[in-house]
Design a protein around this motif. Structure first.
Motif, PDB file in Angstrom:
ATOM      1  N   SER A  64       0.827  -1.210   0.000  1.00  0.00           N
ATOM      2  CA  SER A  64       0.000   0.000   0.000  1.00  0.00           C
ATOM      3  C   SER A  64       0.860   1.259   0.000  1.00  0.00           C
ATOM      4  O   SER A  64       0.517   2.245  -0.650  1.00  0.00           O
ATOM      5  N   HIS A  65       1.968   1.235   0.729  1.00  0.00           N
ATOM      6  CA  HIS A  65       2.908   2.357   0.722  1.00  0.00           C
ATOM      7  C   HIS A  65       4.167   1.948   1.473  1.00  0.00           C
ATOM      8  O   HIS A  65       4.174   0.963   2.216  1.00  0.00           O
ATOM      9  N   ALA A 126      -6.652   5.385  -1.958  1.00  0.00           N
ATOM     10  CA  ALA A 126      -6.681   5.285  -0.500  1.00  0.00           C
ATOM     11  C   ALA A 126      -6.256   6.647   0.047  1.00  0.00           C
ATOM     12  O   ALA A 126      -5.460   7.349  -0.589  1.00  0.00           O
ATOM     13  N   GLN A 127      -6.795   7.005   1.192  1.00  0.00           N
ATOM     14  CA  GLN A 127      -6.504   8.316   1.788  1.00  0.00           C
ATOM     15  C   GLN A 127      -6.092   8.096   3.233  1.00  0.00           C
ATOM     16  O   GLN A 127      -6.914   7.733   4.072  1.00  0.00           O
ATOM     17  N   HIS A 128      -4.816   8.326   3.538  1.00  0.00           N
ATOM     18  CA  HIS A 128      -4.224   7.943   4.822  1.00  0.00           C
ATOM     19  C   HIS A 128      -4.422   9.037   5.873  1.00  0.00           C
ATOM     20  O   HIS A 128      -3.467   9.562   6.440  1.00  0.00           O
ATOM     21  N   GLY A 129      -5.699   9.383   6.105  1.00  0.00           N
ATOM     22  CA  GLY A 129      -6.010  10.425   7.068  1.00  0.00           C
ATOM     23  C   GLY A 129      -7.132  11.294   6.557  1.00  0.00           C
ATOM     24  O   GLY A 129      -7.837  10.932   5.602  1.00  0.00           O
ATOM     25  N   PRO A 130      -7.348  12.466   7.157  1.00  0.00           N
ATOM     26  CA  PRO A 130      -8.408  13.367   6.693  1.00  0.00           C
ATOM     27  C   PRO A 130      -8.080  13.952   5.329  1.00  0.00           C
ATOM     28  O   PRO A 130      -6.964  13.836   4.824  1.00  0.00           O
ATOM     29  N   GLU A 131      -9.077  14.586   4.715  1.00  0.00           N
ATOM     30  CA  GLU A 131      -8.889  15.173   3.390  1.00  0.00           C
ATOM     31  C   GLU A 131      -7.703  16.135   3.396  1.00  0.00           C
ATOM     32  O   GLU A 131      -7.539  16.936   4.322  1.00  0.00           O
ATOM     33  N   GLY A 138       1.592  11.036   2.862  1.00  0.00           N
ATOM     34  CA  GLY A 138       2.041  10.427   1.623  1.00  0.00           C
ATOM     35  C   GLY A 138       0.922   9.731   0.868  1.00  0.00           C
ATOM     36  O   GLY A 138      -0.186   9.546   1.364  1.00  0.00           O
ATOM     37  N   THR A 139       1.249   9.331  -0.352  1.00  0.00           N
ATOM     38  CA  THR A 139       0.299   8.652  -1.225  1.00  0.00           C
ATOM     39  C   THR A 139       0.234   7.172  -0.877  1.00  0.00           C
ATOM     40  O   THR A 139       1.246   6.533  -0.613  1.00  0.00           O
ATOM     41  N   VAL A 140      -0.981   6.637  -0.879  1.00  0.00           N
ATOM     42  CA  VAL A 140      -1.236   5.241  -0.525  1.00  0.00           C
ATOM     43  C   VAL A 140      -2.147   4.655  -1.599  1.00  0.00           C
ATOM     44  O   VAL A 140      -2.917   5.371  -2.246  1.00  0.00           O
ATOM     45  N   THR A 141      -2.079   3.345  -1.782  1.00  0.00           N
ATOM     46  CA  THR A 141      -2.989   2.684  -2.706  1.00  0.00           C
ATOM     47  C   THR A 141      -3.649   1.490  -2.041  1.00  0.00           C
ATOM     48  O   THR A 141      -3.089   0.880  -1.127  1.00  0.00           O
ATOM     49  N   GLY A 142      -4.856   1.187  -2.503  1.00  0.00           N
ATOM     50  CA  GLY A 142      -5.502  -0.085  -2.207  1.00  0.00           C
ATOM     51  C   GLY A 142      -5.532  -0.924  -3.468  1.00  0.00           C
ATOM     52  O   GLY A 142      -5.012  -0.510  -4.523  1.00  0.00           O
ATOM     53  N   PHE A 143      -6.149  -2.095  -3.376  1.00  0.00           N
ATOM     54  CA  PHE A 143      -6.185  -3.003  -4.514  1.00  0.00           C
ATOM     55  C   PHE A 143      -7.522  -3.738  -4.547  1.00  0.00           C
ATOM     56  O   PHE A 143      -8.086  -4.052  -3.495  1.00  0.00           O
ATOM     57  N   VAL A 144      -7.988  -4.051  -5.752  1.00  0.00           N
ATOM     58  CA  VAL A 144      -9.140  -4.931  -5.934  1.00  0.00           C
ATOM     59  C   VAL A 144      -8.717  -6.074  -6.847  1.00  0.00           C
ATOM     60  O   VAL A 144      -8.133  -5.852  -7.914  1.00  0.00           O
ATOM     61  N   LEU A 145      -9.017  -7.294  -6.420  1.00  0.00           N
ATOM     62  CA  LEU A 145      -8.704  -8.493  -7.195  1.00  0.00           C
ATOM     63  C   LEU A 145      -9.993  -9.057  -7.779  1.00  0.00           C
ATOM     64  O   LEU A 145     -10.988  -9.217  -7.053  1.00  0.00           O
ATOM     65  N   VAL A 153     -12.227  -9.279  -4.326  1.00  0.00           N
ATOM     66  CA  VAL A 153     -11.540  -8.998  -3.068  1.00  0.00           C
ATOM     67  C   VAL A 153     -11.056  -7.552  -3.084  1.00  0.00           C
ATOM     68  O   VAL A 153     -10.405  -7.114  -4.040  1.00  0.00           O
ATOM     69  N   TYR A 154     -11.364  -6.824  -2.029  1.00  0.00           N
ATOM     70  CA  TYR A 154     -10.898  -5.450  -1.847  1.00  0.00           C
ATOM     71  C   TYR A 154      -9.911  -5.415  -0.699  1.00  0.00           C
ATOM     72  O   TYR A 154     -10.232  -5.833   0.415  1.00  0.00           O
ATOM     73  N   VAL A 155      -8.696  -4.931  -0.967  1.00  0.00           N
ATOM     74  CA  VAL A 155      -7.666  -4.723   0.054  1.00  0.00           C
ATOM     75  C   VAL A 155      -7.515  -3.217   0.194  1.00  0.00           C
ATOM     76  O   VAL A 155      -7.008  -2.548  -0.710  1.00  0.00           O
ATOM     77  N   SER A 156      -7.949  -2.660   1.326  1.00  0.00           N
ATOM     78  CA  SER A 156      -8.126  -1.214   1.410  1.00  0.00           C
ATOM     79  C   SER A 156      -6.818  -0.441   1.490  1.00  0.00           C
ATOM     80  O   SER A 156      -6.771   0.728   1.095  1.00  0.00           O
ATOM     81  N   GLY A 157      -5.739  -1.063   2.010  1.00  0.00           N
ATOM     82  CA  GLY A 157      -4.567  -0.265   2.343  1.00  0.00           C
ATOM     83  C   GLY A 157      -4.908   0.687   3.475  1.00  0.00           C
ATOM     84  O   GLY A 157      -6.002   0.657   4.053  1.00  0.00           O
TER      85      GLY A 157
END
Length: 256
Positions: A64-65, A126-131, A138-145, A153-157
């Motif tokens: 995710s990061h 993905a958003q690692h905190g408030p707006e 920093g930038t984060v990602t999630g994933f969907v399989l 499957v959703y992996v939110s990060g």
């Protein structure tokens, strides 16, 4: 078709068997200890249920990061940087770690191999905190399989935003398995706002995603996780969704 199975290693780290592929989320394999970072000291309180040397063959690491030790610790970084395993992460992570393949939000990666299902991995926001948190956290990602005859499957990060969850749901709901990074991580930033989903928000995320099952990760093993499995059970029960929640025991393989 091979089963879909989930094994929690600890913290955000889990093995996911899916369509004949083995995925590993955010590798953290160090023993308990302290990590110094821009937001202060992070304290790891429990070690991994599976040691890095005892891992099965991993096909893909979903990272995710790389900015925070609770998602990529020293042992995990060695695994990612060692090569030999495909690693998907943010474009920014790929700029910092040569072995990472950077993927932008909504970008798809198709996995194909003999005797395995064809699986599409879609990077999702993905958003690692408030707006507006990105300049700090920093930038984060999630994933969907996704795959033919396989549960989505959703992996939110490390995501704290229900708006982001809604955007994922709009494209992919219903979700067969939601791997939600919960724990309501707090380190004093943004008036000590939660940097990952609170238990209450995790329950709402499950509803929005129309999830058939929820596996929480990132809810134990580190001192800055302000909520744990007890809060998750309470909030899912209050929302009438306790039948969806599956609390994993580290090291125990759960079939779906």
């Amino acid at each position: 078709m091979s089963e879909t199975a989930f094994t929690l290693v600890g913290g955000p780290t889990a093995l996911l068997e899916y369509g004949g592929w083995t995925f590993l989320t955010d590798p953290t394999f160090d023993d308990p200890g302290q990590y110094q970072g821009a937001a202060g000291t992070l304290v790891k309180t429990t070690g991994p249920a599976i040691r890095v040397d005892d891992l099965p063959a991993v096909d893909v690491i979903l990272l995710s990061h790389d900015q925070h030790a609770d998602n990529l610790d020293t042992s995990g970084r060695r695994l990612v940087e060692g090569g030999g395993t495909k690693v998907l992460g943010t474009l920014e992570t790929a700029d910092r770690i040569a072995t990472v393949t950077g993927v932008a939000p909504w970008e798809r990666s198709v996995l194909e191999a003999p005797d395995k299902a064809t699986v599409t991995v879609t990077a999702v926001p993905a958003q690692h905190g408030p707006e507006g948190c990105e300049p700090v956290t920093g930038t984060v990602t999630g994933f969907v399989l996704t795959g033919s005859d396989l549960p989505t499957v959703y992996v939110s990060g490390d995501n704290a935003s229900l708006e982001v969850v809604g955007a994922v749901a709009k494209r992919f709901a219903p979700i067969g398995l939601a791997v939600l990074f919960a724990g309501a991580a707090r380190v004093g930033l943004f008036d000590n706002a939660a940097l990952t989903l609170t238990a209450q928000d995790a329950a709402e995320a499950a509803r929005v995603l129309e999830a058939a099952a929820v596996m929480p990760v990132h809810a134990e093993g580190w001192q800055h996780f302000s909520e744990g499995h007890g809060e998750l059970r309470t909030e899912f029960a209050a929302a009438g969704l306790d039948g969806l929640l599956r609390i994993p025991t580290p090291g125990e393989k759960l079939s779906l």
